[in-house]
Design a protein around this motif. Structure first.
Motif, PDB file in Angstrom:
ATOM      1  N   PHE A  31       0.958  -1.110  -0.073  1.00 18.04           N
ATOM      2  CA  PHE A  31       0.010   0.076  -0.048  1.00 18.04           C
ATOM      3  C   PHE A  31       1.106   1.413  -0.141  1.00 18.04           C
ATOM      4  CE2 PHE A  31      -4.556  -1.036   1.297  1.00 18.04           C
ATOM      5  CZ  PHE A  31      -4.474  -2.342   1.003  1.00 18.04           C
ATOM      6  N   VAL A  32       0.398   2.274  -0.738  1.00 19.24           N
ATOM      7  CA  VAL A  32       1.148   3.488  -0.532  1.00 19.24           C
ATOM      8  C   VAL A  32       0.225   4.643  -0.176  1.00 19.24           C
ATOM      9  CG1 VAL A  32       2.669   5.275  -1.932  1.00 19.24           C
ATOM     10  CG2 VAL A  32       3.021   2.926  -2.511  1.00 19.24           C
ATOM     11  N   LEU A  33       0.753   5.195   0.841  1.00 23.70           N
ATOM     12  CA  LEU A  33      -0.280   6.468   1.547  1.00 23.70           C
ATOM     13  C   LEU A  33       0.569   7.844   1.377  1.00 23.70           C
ATOM     14  CD1 LEU A  33      -2.704   7.509   3.080  1.00 23.70           C
ATOM     15  CD2 LEU A  33      -1.216   7.128   4.969  1.00 23.70           C
ATOM     16  N   ALA A  34       0.426   8.495   0.082  1.00 24.85           N
ATOM     17  CA  ALA A  34       1.291   9.776   0.088  1.00 24.85           C
ATOM     18  C   ALA A  34       0.772  10.503  -0.861  1.00 24.85           C
ATOM     19  CB  ALA A  34       2.732   9.379  -0.646  1.00 24.85           C
ATOM     20  N   GLN A  92       6.985  10.517   6.699  1.00 27.31           N
ATOM     21  CA  GLN A  92       7.269  10.743   8.117  1.00 27.31           C
ATOM     22  C   GLN A  92       6.011  11.100   8.746  1.00 27.31           C
ATOM     23  OE1 GLN A  92      10.797  11.906   9.562  1.00 27.31           O
ATOM     24  NE2 GLN A  92      10.162  11.350  11.849  1.00 27.31           N
ATOM     25  N   SER A  93       5.609  12.256   8.202  1.00 25.39           N
ATOM     26  CA  SER A  93       4.539  13.018   8.768  1.00 25.39           C
ATOM     27  C   SER A  93       3.090  12.104   8.685  1.00 25.39           C
ATOM     28  CB  SER A  93       4.374  14.340   8.398  1.00 25.39           C
ATOM     29  OG  SER A  93       3.880  14.534   7.025  1.00 25.39           O
ATOM     30  N   LEU A  94       2.934  11.697   7.768  1.00 27.82           N
ATOM     31  CA  LEU A  94       1.639  10.861   7.722  1.00 27.82           C
ATOM     32  C   LEU A  94       1.716   9.697   8.600  1.00 27.82           C
ATOM     33  CD1 LEU A  94       0.840  10.803   3.780  1.00 27.82           C
ATOM     34  CD2 LEU A  94      -0.695  11.812   5.414  1.00 27.82           C
ATOM     35  N   TYR A  95       2.846   9.010   8.669  1.00 27.99           N
ATOM     36  CA  TYR A  95       3.195   7.763   9.664  1.00 27.99           C
ATOM     37  C   TYR A  95       2.827   8.400  11.065  1.00 27.99           C
ATOM     38  CZ  TYR A  95       5.340   4.486  12.395  1.00 27.99           C
ATOM     39  OH  TYR A  95       5.530   3.433  13.580  1.00 27.99           O
ATOM     40  N   GLU A  96       3.431   9.477  11.406  1.00 28.60           N
ATOM     41  CA  GLU A  96       3.406  10.154  12.920  1.00 28.60           C
ATOM     42  C   GLU A  96       1.762  10.195  13.093  1.00 28.60           C
ATOM     43  OE1 GLU A  96       5.761  10.155  14.964  1.00 28.60           O
ATOM     44  OE2 GLU A  96       7.706  10.275  13.694  1.00 28.60           O
ATOM     45  N   ARG A  97       1.037  11.049  12.157  1.00 31.21           N
ATOM     46  CA  ARG A  97      -0.120  11.209  12.560  1.00 31.21           C
ATOM     47  C   ARG A  97      -1.107  10.331  12.425  1.00 31.21           C
ATOM     48  NH1 ARG A  97      -2.011  15.272   8.646  1.00 31.21           N
ATOM     49  NH2 ARG A  97       0.029  14.836   7.495  1.00 31.21           N
ATOM     50  N   LYS A  98      -0.880   9.352  11.409  1.00 30.01           N
ATOM     51  CA  LYS A  98      -2.145   8.486  11.050  1.00 30.01           C
ATOM     52  C   LYS A  98      -1.931   7.222  11.358  1.00 30.01           C
ATOM     53  CE  LYS A  98      -3.837  11.838   7.839  1.00 30.01           C
ATOM     54  NZ  LYS A  98      -4.329  12.161   6.677  1.00 30.01           N
ATOM     55  N   ILE A  99      -0.366   6.631  11.181  1.00 29.50           N
ATOM     56  CA  ILE A  99      -0.339   4.995  11.119  1.00 29.50           C
ATOM     57  C   ILE A  99       0.114   4.674  12.693  1.00 29.50           C
ATOM     58  CG2 ILE A  99       1.145   3.241  10.218  1.00 29.50           C
ATOM     59  CD1 ILE A  99      -0.936   4.548   8.340  1.00 29.50           C
ATOM     60  N   LEU A 123       9.540   4.643   5.085  1.00 27.88           N
ATOM     61  CA  LEU A 123       9.203   6.025   5.085  1.00 27.88           C
ATOM     62  C   LEU A 123       9.981   6.877   4.094  1.00 27.88           C
ATOM     63  CD1 LEU A 123       9.202   7.059   8.978  1.00 27.88           C
ATOM     64  CD2 LEU A 123       7.397   6.148   7.209  1.00 27.88           C
ATOM     65  N   ILE A 124       9.013   7.545   2.960  1.00 26.70           N
ATOM     66  CA  ILE A 124       9.921   8.377   1.868  1.00 26.70           C
ATOM     67  C   ILE A 124       9.760   9.905   2.407  1.00 26.70           C
ATOM     68  CG2 ILE A 124       9.355   6.680   0.241  1.00 26.70           C
ATOM     69  CD1 ILE A 124       6.663   8.125  -0.304  1.00 26.70           C
ATOM     70  N   GLY A 125      10.488  10.604   1.432  1.00 32.77           N
ATOM     71  CA  GLY A 125      10.480  12.015   1.326  1.00 32.77           C
ATOM     72  C   GLY A 125      10.556  12.989   2.233  1.00 32.77           C
ATOM     73  N   GLU A 126      10.274  14.086   1.877  1.00 33.39           N
ATOM     74  CA  GLU A 126      10.159  15.363   3.049  1.00 33.39           C
ATOM     75  C   GLU A 126      11.537  15.922   3.328  1.00 33.39           C
ATOM     76  OE1 GLU A 126       5.956  14.860   5.014  1.00 33.39           O
ATOM     77  OE2 GLU A 126       7.603  13.577   5.754  1.00 33.39           O
TER      78      GLU A 126
END
Ligand code: ATP
Ligand code: MG
Length: 606
Positions: free
Chosen positions: A123-126, A174-181, A196-199
């Motif tokens: 899955f990709v969440l980005a 990373q930010s989606l991970y911290e907030r949502k996962i 974790l990718i990007g940013e």
């Protein structure tokens, strides 16, 4: 679906739908790929379409990534720009087919090193950032199922989809991970790896995750695609949730035959085109046409990370010399709102073909685009389940504004009705309304609803796939959208599709948008109720209300015109931009709201 017959004599055609915009006259190398519709249909076969692709070397089957990337990287397109990236802070970069080959190979090797194997789900969440596209194609290369998630989803819709699909790997920022996962991690025991990718963050130290950049740098950039059966699972796409809980539609590698040929015939891709699909890969359009189809055709795609903004969009069209543009009715209606003058401030002469999907495209919008761009938007119709465009207005055909067009070569579409005994019959009488149905067998047809075989089975009857949409076909074979089966209104013995009423209201200068529902009524069964958003400069009030009711009655006839109109500030939409009429209805009737996981953030009722 048992339905009374609509009474045609009381139905007044929208005054605009009889207009025709003549086809573009182009000859030579830029002439439409589909020159003669009838001849193209006669001569078409899926075997022949398949021969436009290469297949894996040595008869190793068919793999989407090979067709999109590897085969071009091995030939004259190696240094051709595959994707032009536009970052949300104004950064611009590009990736050639040769570079994409190496990057996707690295990602495939990375998956292999993690023990991720054929048939597993990544899955990709980005947001629309390069890594999403590299991960998608690298996943397909490794014969693993790619499942995109829209980055604006809240934690619960994300959890539900990861759980339904039993995700083994999640690629996210990373930010989606911290907030949502992170808060959900304990509920996701099946999820083995998080990359974790990007940013530009230093992500190596986030416990329980891996750093994309470091892992990619360690992976080899050479990868040989294993034999891929065309029936191997490739893509898991969740539907938009417009009518209920989103369903996971599973597609296979063979779908690439339809992606490729519809890019060529319906979007009219030509060598050296610069193509911009504005959809997010979280929805099927953003994958089939935002990733795969332009690449299989060897052209350059624009990927824009930023949000909708009319001036910025025109700036992109101008400065990147976009030739083919694929967008959606919601965006087009918002561009209309921003006005024609704005369009004329830009040099958009590079544009050759405009196209739209996702919702009915009102004839008003088509006529406006002709005025604003000198080109009409060509509407086309398809669904997550169909995987690719099924019905389209082609470059070589006159456009009938308000119509979805005609079926693609290789696609048999029909209008059907369910009989009393539950069987399904085709209705051939021109203009008759019924359910839009397709003869199964095209390559990008979904092969399953993920873990819901009962629901999948229910979609088929009488040798047809039943789409859940209502439509009619005119005497020349053009299809006209009526509404979704769930949204259709039964009033005093008539069947009314919301689209017809909404389009008529949109012809009034005060109306920016509208959504129409059926409201229960003891006498009429249901009455037609319209929610209307006004254009800037118009105020809600008794007088305007009366004017609109009268306007609609003249356009549509008393039987079909709305009996109630309510002025609202905005309409509820899915994150892919579709109006959620079921939510308006639920709220109107004080009923439970159902699954609103895909509802756009910030919607306020009233
Ligand atoms: P769900 O199935 O979860 O309710 P959804 O049907 O909106 O969501 P999608 O597969 O993204 O999910 O959308 C396909 C639907 O969008 C079609 O069935 C149709 O109702 C609508 N649609 C797409 N293109 C057009 C078009 N050109 N004209 C009219 N409607 C369209
Ligand atoms: Mg649907």
């Amino acid at each position: 679906m048992k339905m009374p017959i609509a009474l045609a004599e009381e139905r007044r055609e929208s005054s605009l739908s009889s207009k025709v915009i003549p086809k573009a006259r182009r000859e030579g190398p830029g002439a439409p790929n589909l020159a003669d519709y009838d001849q193209a249909r006669r001569e078409f076969s899926w075997e022949r379409a398949r021969r436009e692709l290469d297949g894996l070397p040595g008869g190793g089957g068919l793999n989407i990534c090979h067709e999109a990337v590897d085969r071009h990287a091995a030939g004259p397109l190696r240094d051709h720009l595959a994707i032009r990236w536009l970052g949300k802070n104004g950064e611009i970069s590009g990736t050639t087919y040769g570079q994409l080959l190496r990057l996707t190979s690295r990602f495939a090797n990375l998956l292999r090193s993690l023990g991720v194997a054929k048939g597993d789900r990544v899955f990709v969440l980005a947001g629309r950032i390069p890594e999403l596209y590299i991960a998608a194609l690298g996943t397909l290369k490794h014969r693993v199922v790619f499942c995109p998630l829209f980055s604006a989803f809240g934690p619960e819709p994300i959890r539900a989809r990861l759980a339904i699909g039993r995700a083994k790997v999640l690629v996210t920022t990373q930010s989606l991970y911290e907030r949502k996962i992170k808060p959900l991690r304990a509920q996701l025991p099946f999820l083995e790896h998080i990359i974790l990718i990007g940013e530009g963050h230093q992500t190596a130290d986030v416990p329980g995750t891996m750093d994309y950049s470091r892992s990619m740098a360690e992976a080899s950039d050479s990868y040989t695609i294993e034999p891929t059966d065309p029936e191997d699972a490739a893509l898991l796409h969740f539907t938009s949730g417009t009518t209920g809980t989103p369903k996971g539609a599973l597609h296979v590698h063979e779908a690439v035959v339809a992606h490729h040929i519809t890019g060529k015939l319906a979007l009219d891709f030509h060598p050296n085109d610069i193509f911009w699909c504005t959809a997010d890969p979280g929805w099927v359009t953003g994958t089939s046409y935002g990733i795969i189809a332009p690449l299989t055709s060897g052209i350059t795609s624009i990927v824009d990370e930023g949000d909708f903004d009319p001036a910025r969009w025109y700036e992109i069209l101008q400065s990147h010399k976009v030739t083919v543009w694929y967008s959606a009715p919601t965006a087009i209606r918002m561009l209309m709102k921003a006005g024609t003058d704005l369009v004329h401030r830009y040099d958009l002469r590079s544009l050759r073909f405009l196209s739209s999907v996702g919702e009915p495209l009102n004839s008003e919008a088509v006529l406006w685009s002709q005025e604003a761009f000198g080109l009409p938007f060509h509407d086309n119709w398809w669904q997550t389940e169909t995987g690719g465009i099924m019905i389209a207005n082609f470059a070589s055909m006159d456009v009938r504004p308000g119509s979805m067009g005609r079926p693609l070569p290789g696609i048999e579409a029909a209008i059907v009705r369910e009989k009393e005994d539950g069987s399904v019959e085709e209705i051939r009488e021109p203009g008759a309304e019924g359910e839009l149905a397709l003869r199964p067998g095209w390559p990008s047809m979904f092969r399953a609803y993920w873990e819901d075989s009962a629901r999948y089975k229910k979609c088929f009857a009488g040798g047809f796939y039943l789409t859940g949409d209502l439509a009619r076909q005119d005497g020349d074979g053009y299809f006209w959208f009526v509404g979704r089966k769930d949204d259709v209104i039964k009033t005093s013995g008539h069947l009314v599709g919301p689209f017809e009423v909404e389009s008529a209201l949109l012809e009034h200068k005060a109306v920016a948008e509208s959504a129409v529902i059926g409201k229960p009524d003891p006498v009429a069964l249901e009455i037609v109720k319209a929610f209307v958003v006004l254009r800037a400069g118009f105020q809600p009030g008794e007088e305007l209300l009366r004017e609109l009711l009268g306007f609609a009655r003249t356009r549509l006839g008393a039987a079909i015109a709305p009996r109630e109109i309510e002025f609202v500030n905005s309409l509820p939409r899915t994150r892919s931009g579709k109006i959620m009429r079921r939510l308006l209805k639920a709220r109107e009737l004080g009923l439970p709201e159902g699954d609103i996981s895909t509802l756009e953030a910030g919607y306020v009722h009233g």
